[in-house]
Scaffold this active site. Structure first.
Site, PDB file in Angstrom:
ATOM      1  CD  GLU A   1      -2.960  -0.831  -0.156  1.00 15.43           C
ATOM      2  OE1 GLU A   1      -2.964   0.271  -0.745  1.00 15.43           O
ATOM      3  OE2 GLU A   1      -3.644  -1.798  -0.540  1.00 15.43           O
TER       4      GLU A   1
ATOM      5  CE1 TYR B   1      -6.695   3.100  -0.620  1.00  9.17           C
ATOM      6  CE2 TYR B   1      -4.321   3.147  -0.260  1.00  9.17           C
ATOM      7  CZ  TYR B   1      -5.451   2.518  -0.745  1.00  9.17           C
ATOM      8  OH  TYR B   1      -5.345   1.301  -1.338  1.00  9.17           O
TER       9      TYR B   1
ATOM     10  CG  ASP C   1      -8.121   4.340  -4.542  1.00  5.91           C
ATOM     11  OD1 ASP C   1      -9.360   4.316  -4.594  1.00  5.91           O
ATOM     12  OD2 ASP C   1      -7.405   3.626  -5.252  1.00  5.91           O
TER      13      ASP C   1
ATOM     14  CB  CYS D   1     -15.187   2.664 -13.135  1.00  3.85           C
ATOM     15  SG  CYS D   1     -16.128   4.181 -12.957  1.00  3.85           S
TER      16      CYS D   1
ATOM     17  CB  CYS E   1     -20.609   1.887 -18.990  1.00  3.13           C
ATOM     18  SG  CYS E   1     -19.823   3.440 -18.479  1.00  3.13           S
TER      19      CYS E   1
ATOM     20  CB  CYS F   1     -19.840  -1.410 -15.014  1.00  2.82           C
ATOM     21  SG  CYS F   1     -19.735  -0.843 -13.302  1.00  2.82           S
TER      22      CYS F   1
ATOM     23  CB  CYS G   1     -23.804   3.797 -13.138  1.00  3.39           C
ATOM     24  SG  CYS G   1     -22.573   5.118 -13.309  1.00  3.39           S
TER      25      CYS G   1
END
Length: 341
Positions: free
Chosen positions: A40, A123, A141, A193, A200, A203, A209
Site C-alpha cells: 500500500e 487511505y 483513493d 470505471c 460501462c 460494469c 450508475c
DNA sequence: TAAACGTGGAC
DNA sequence: TGTCCAAGTTT
C-alpha cells in the site's frame, strides 16, 4: 450493491504478488499485514506495474518487518531508488522500526491506531484495516473517488467533493468481506470505471450508475485546473578519478529527493548557477539532462572533470551506482559519462 | 487549504 | 512534445 461488486470480483480479481485471491480468502486465508502495508505504501500515487518488481525485491530481501527495521538506511533508500516520492521510503523505515521495536513486530488492527504510524494516512490506514484485518473500513483513493462520483453523479469538482464522496462510499461499504470489497472497488476503477473511455457495458454496477444514465460517466469526476509547471535550471558536477569512481553526495533528509544519492550541484532555480564541489579543470560537457517533476521541469547542465587518484570525497564505483540513484540522477550520470567517453 | 513531493505509461 | 494521472501523505 456490494453483492454485485463482490460477485464480479470473485470472477475478475487481478492476481498480484501481495494479494490473497478471493477463493482463498473465502476459505479464511488472509494476507501478511507486513505485505499489505508495504504494497500500500508503494502503491501511493504509483501504478501497479511499477510496484510489482520493487515489492518482490523488498520481500525477498527483508522477509519480515523486523528485517526491514534492522536494515541500514542507505540500503533501503537504494532499493527504493527509481520508485519516486522518497519521503515514503524514509517513513517506511520509521514505521518499520516503530512496529518492530514498540509493537512487538505486529501491525495495529484499527484504522485509528494505523493512522498514527509514519507514512500511513487516511487511505492507507483504511486499506490495511480492511485488507489485512477484514475491518469494515472505507478506502477512498483515486479509483474510489472516480467510481463513486460516477455512481452517484457527483458533479462538484475534486478536491472539494472529497468528503462528500467519502460519505457516499461509506454508505455502500459492507460489513461482510470488507477486505475483498476494498480491493474490488479499486479493481473496478482500475479496469472498468477507467478515467477515459469507461467500459460501462461490463460494469457490475451499470444498472445503478447515475452518471451512465445521464450519459456523463466519462466526464466525471470533474477536477480543478492544475497550475502550469515552470522550468528550473541547474548544474550537475561529474568528477571522475582514474580508477573510474565517481563523486557522489547524499542529499539532505528533507525536501526533493531527500536522503537519496546524487551528483553534486547545488540548488536549482531560474539560472544555472552552482559552485563546484572543489577546484578542478571543470569543462562544460555540452549535454543537458531533462526531467519533469510533479511541479516543475528541470534542465540540468553537466560539468565534468578528471581528477587525481588521491582526491578526497565520497567516490563510488560506477558499477551499480545508477541503480542506487533517483531517475533524474541516473539520467545525469549516464549523459555525463557518455560525454566524457 | 494549498503546495511539495517522482516516475513512467497512455494518448 | 505535452498533459493526464496512478492504491496519497506531510507540512
Amino acid at each position: 450493491m456490494a453483492a454485485e461488486l463482490l460477485g464480479w470480483y470473485d470472477r475478475m480479481a487481478r492476481a498480484m504478488p501481495w494479494r490473497v485471491p478471493p477463493a482463498e480468502r473465502l476459505r479464511g486465508a488472509r494476507p501478511d499485514p507486513y505485505h499489505v502495508w508495504l504494497s500500500e505504501v508503494m502503491l501511493q500515487q504509483t501504478t501497479v506495474a511499477a510496484v510489482k518488481g520493487y515489492f518482490e525485491r523488498f520481500v525477498a530481501r527483508w522477509p519480515r518487518v523486523s528485517d526491514l527495521a534492522a536494515a541500514p538506511d542507505a540500503e533501503v533508500m537504494a532499493a527504493w531508488a527509481g520508485l519516486g516520492y522518497y519521503a515514503r521510503a524514509r517513513n517506511l523505515l520509521r514505521c518499520a522500526r516503530v512496529v518492530a521495536q514498540e509493537l512487538d513486530g505486529r501491525f495495529p488492527e484499527t484504522e485509528a491506531a494505523l493512522r498514527a504510524l509514519p507514512g500511513v494516512g487516511p487511505y492507507t490506514a483504511a486499506a490495511i484495516a480492511a485488507i489485512a484485518f477484514d475491518r469494515p473500513a472505507t478506502v477512498l483513493d483515486g479509483n474510489v473517488e472516480r467510481v463513486i462520483a460516477r455512481l452517484r453523479a457527483v458533479e462538484e469538482p475534486l478536491p472539494g467533493a472529497k468528503e462528500r464522496l467519502r460519505a457516499l462510499a461509506a454508505e455502500i461499504t459492507p460489513r461482510e468481506r470488507p477486505g475483498d470489497y476494498a480491493q474490488a472497488i479499486m479493481d473496478l476503477g482500475a479496469t472498468i470505471c477507467t478515467p477515459r473511455a469507461p467500459a460501462c457495458g461490463l460494469c457490475p454496477w451499470r444498472a445503478d450508475c447515475a452518471a451512465r444514465a445521464l450519459g456523463i460517466a466519462a466526464e466525471l469526476p470533474r477536477k480543478a485546473a492544475k497550475a502550469a509547471k515552470p522550468t528550473r535550471l541547474g548544474i550537475a558536477y561529474l568528477a571522475l578519478r582514474p580508477d573510474g569512481t565517481v563523486l557522489v553526495e547524499r542529499r539532505p533528509e528533507k525536501g526533493l529527493l531527500g536522503g537519496m544519492l546524487g551528483l553534486p550541484g547545488g540548488a536549482w532555480g531560474a539560472e544555472a548557477v552552482a559552485a563546484p564541489p572543489f577546484a578542478a579543470d571543470w569543462r562544460d560537457l555540452g549535454v543537458e539532462a531533462r526531467h519533469t517533476f510533479t511541479h516543475f521541469h528541470l534542465r540540468l547542465r553537466l560539468m565534468g572533470a578528471r581528477v587525481p587518484a588521491v582526491t578526497p570525497g565520497d567516490f563510488r564505483p560506477r558499477d551499480g551506482l545508477a541503480e542506487a540513484m533517483p531517475t533524474v540522477m541516473r539520467k545525469a550520470l549516464a549523459l555525463g559519462l557518455g560525454a566524457m567517453g
